[in-house]
Write a protein that holds these residues in place. Structure first.
Motif, PDB file in Angstrom:
ATOM      1  N   ARG A  91       0.800  -1.222   0.000  1.00  0.00           N
ATOM      2  CA  ARG A  91       0.000   0.000   0.000  1.00  0.00           C
ATOM      3  C   ARG A  91       0.840   1.284   0.000  1.00  0.00           C
ATOM      4  O   ARG A  91       0.638   2.168  -0.822  1.00  0.00           O
ATOM      5  N   THR A  92       1.787   1.391   0.927  1.00  0.00           N
ATOM      6  CA  THR A  92       2.592   2.605   1.059  1.00  0.00           C
ATOM      7  C   THR A  92       3.360   2.893  -0.218  1.00  0.00           C
ATOM      8  O   THR A  92       3.331   4.015  -0.730  1.00  0.00           O
ATOM      9  N   LEU A  93       4.017   1.879  -0.759  1.00  0.00           N
ATOM     10  CA  LEU A  93       4.788   2.065  -1.992  1.00  0.00           C
ATOM     11  C   LEU A  93       3.858   2.407  -3.162  1.00  0.00           C
ATOM     12  O   LEU A  93       4.106   3.372  -3.882  1.00  0.00           O
ATOM     13  N   VAL A  94       2.789   1.636  -3.329  1.00  0.00           N
ATOM     14  CA  VAL A  94       1.888   1.846  -4.466  1.00  0.00           C
ATOM     15  C   VAL A  94       1.262   3.236  -4.418  1.00  0.00           C
ATOM     16  O   VAL A  94       1.234   3.955  -5.420  1.00  0.00           O
ATOM     17  N   LEU A  95       0.775   3.646  -3.247  1.00  0.00           N
ATOM     18  CA  LEU A  95       0.157   4.976  -3.135  1.00  0.00           C
ATOM     19  C   LEU A  95       1.167   6.089  -3.379  1.00  0.00           C
ATOM     20  O   LEU A  95       0.861   7.081  -4.046  1.00  0.00           O
ATOM     21  N   ASN A  96       2.381   5.931  -2.871  1.00  0.00           N
ATOM     22  CA  ASN A  96       3.414   6.948  -3.088  1.00  0.00           C
ATOM     23  C   ASN A  96       3.790   7.051  -4.563  1.00  0.00           C
ATOM     24  O   ASN A  96       3.956   8.156  -5.086  1.00  0.00           O
ATOM     25  N   VAL A  97       3.928   5.921  -5.218  1.00  0.00           N
ATOM     26  CA  VAL A  97       4.264   5.937  -6.644  1.00  0.00           C
ATOM     27  C   VAL A  97       3.116   6.568  -7.419  1.00  0.00           C
ATOM     28  O   VAL A  97       3.327   7.425  -8.275  1.00  0.00           O
ATOM     29  N   TYR A  98       1.891   6.169  -7.099  1.00  0.00           N
ATOM     30  CA  TYR A  98       0.710   6.694  -7.783  1.00  0.00           C
ATOM     31  C   TYR A  98       0.621   8.205  -7.644  1.00  0.00           C
ATOM     32  O   TYR A  98       0.338   8.909  -8.604  1.00  0.00           O
ATOM     33  N   ARG A  99       0.903   8.707  -6.454  1.00  0.00           N
ATOM     34  CA  ARG A  99       0.763  10.143  -6.193  1.00  0.00           C
ATOM     35  C   ARG A  99       1.966  10.958  -6.670  1.00  0.00           C
ATOM     36  O   ARG A  99       1.820  12.132  -6.995  1.00  0.00           O
ATOM     37  N   SER A 100       3.151  10.369  -6.681  1.00  0.00           N
ATOM     38  CA  SER A 100       4.355  11.130  -7.032  1.00  0.00           C
ATOM     39  C   SER A 100       4.712  11.035  -8.507  1.00  0.00           C
ATOM     40  O   SER A 100       5.034  12.029  -9.134  1.00  0.00           O
ATOM     41  N   VAL A 101       4.705   9.841  -9.021  1.00  0.00           N
ATOM     42  CA  VAL A 101       5.153   9.618 -10.391  1.00  0.00           C
ATOM     43  C   VAL A 101       3.969   9.667 -11.354  1.00  0.00           C
ATOM     44  O   VAL A 101       4.105  10.055 -12.498  1.00  0.00           O
ATOM     45  N   GLY A 102       2.832   9.272 -10.869  1.00  0.00           N
ATOM     46  CA  GLY A 102       1.648   9.215 -11.714  1.00  0.00           C
ATOM     47  C   GLY A 102       1.180   7.793 -11.896  1.00  0.00           C
ATOM     48  O   GLY A 102       1.747   6.851 -11.339  1.00  0.00           O
ATOM     49  N   ARG A 103       0.153   7.665 -12.692  1.00  0.00           N
ATOM     50  CA  ARG A 103      -0.505   6.373 -12.867  1.00  0.00           C
ATOM     51  C   ARG A 103       0.309   5.373 -13.664  1.00  0.00           C
ATOM     52  O   ARG A 103       0.151   4.167 -13.485  1.00  0.00           O
ATOM     53  N   GLU A 104       1.160   5.840 -14.560  1.00  0.00           N
ATOM     54  CA  GLU A 104       1.752   4.944 -15.549  1.00  0.00           C
ATOM     55  C   GLU A 104       2.528   3.774 -14.942  1.00  0.00           C
ATOM     56  O   GLU A 104       2.344   2.629 -15.370  1.00  0.00           O
ATOM     57  N   GLN A 105       3.394   4.034 -13.958  1.00  0.00           N
ATOM     58  CA  GLN A 105       4.167   2.938 -13.380  1.00  0.00           C
ATOM     59  C   GLN A 105       3.264   1.955 -12.655  1.00  0.00           C
ATOM     60  O   GLN A 105       3.452   0.748 -12.750  1.00  0.00           O
TER      61      GLN A 105
END
Length: 196
Positions: A91-105
């Motif tokens: 959860r922590t990693l996925v939400l951080n990636v989603y919010r920082s890098v965007g949806r693509e990764q």
């Protein structure tokens, strides 16, 4: 040498995941990771070009682990619920990636999880019918994109809905549709009942 390289990558992964519990991804520096990990910056750059490359590697490795460690499921809904639980475990990693890098990764990560799962169930459904590979992949892609869209929306809403509840809703909504879609595109469709 490969073992040492993997050990270093795992240590960098552990440091990043630890730091994500303290601050968002866009506030973490390579220096933060290397200090926490006890390696120098050159060691980081030997393995990864930047933090996003490390994140991509983590998501790829996690997807591989999920697929390797996955037990056999009787239904696609059981497999899908397991995937949602794996995403929730990160959860922590996925939400951080989603919010920082965007949806693509995150989207690519989900495709890597869902594509093999859907292929497995499409193969099971076509044991008694003939479907061209291109048609089968077309159907797999359709369901993959629909399910990834649902998961991305679930992530955007902070994964608040229980994976079991979400899976149950989807299961009721599209029960039997994968089989029907494969039958509609099968080479021997005139001999098959489509109301299964």
């Amino acid at each position: 040498m490969v073992f040492v390289s993997q050990t270093t990558k795992r240590a960098l992964e552990a440091s990043l995941k630890k730091l994500l519990n303290q601050k968002p991804l866009n506030k973490i520096t390579i220096n933060d990771i290397t200090e926490d990990c006890g390696v120098n910056r050159m060691t980081f750059y030997y393995h990864f070009k930047d933090i996003y490359d490390l994140v991509d590697w983590i998501l790829t490795e996690d997807a591989i682990k999920v697929m390797e460690g996955r037990r056999s499921f009787d239904t696609w809904t059981e497999a899908f619920q397991d995937i949602l639980q794996q995403v929730q475990a990160n959860r922590t990693l996925v939400l951080n990636v989603y919010r920082s890098v965007g949806r693509e990764q995150v989207e690519q990560y989900l495709y890597r999880l869902l594509d093999p799962m859907l292929k497995e169930f499409a193969d099971r459904e076509t044991m008694d019918i003939t479907v061209q590979d291109a048609d089968k992949q077309f159907i797999i892609d359709f369901y993959k994109y629909a399910l990834v869209g649902m998961v991305l929306e679930w992530i955007r809403r902070d994964m608040k809905t229980d994976p079991a509840v979400m899976t149950e809703r989807l299961g009721k909504m599209i029960h039997g549709d994968l089989r029907r879609a494969l039958c509609r595109l099968s080479s021997n469709r005139s001999t098959l009942r489509l109301d299964d």
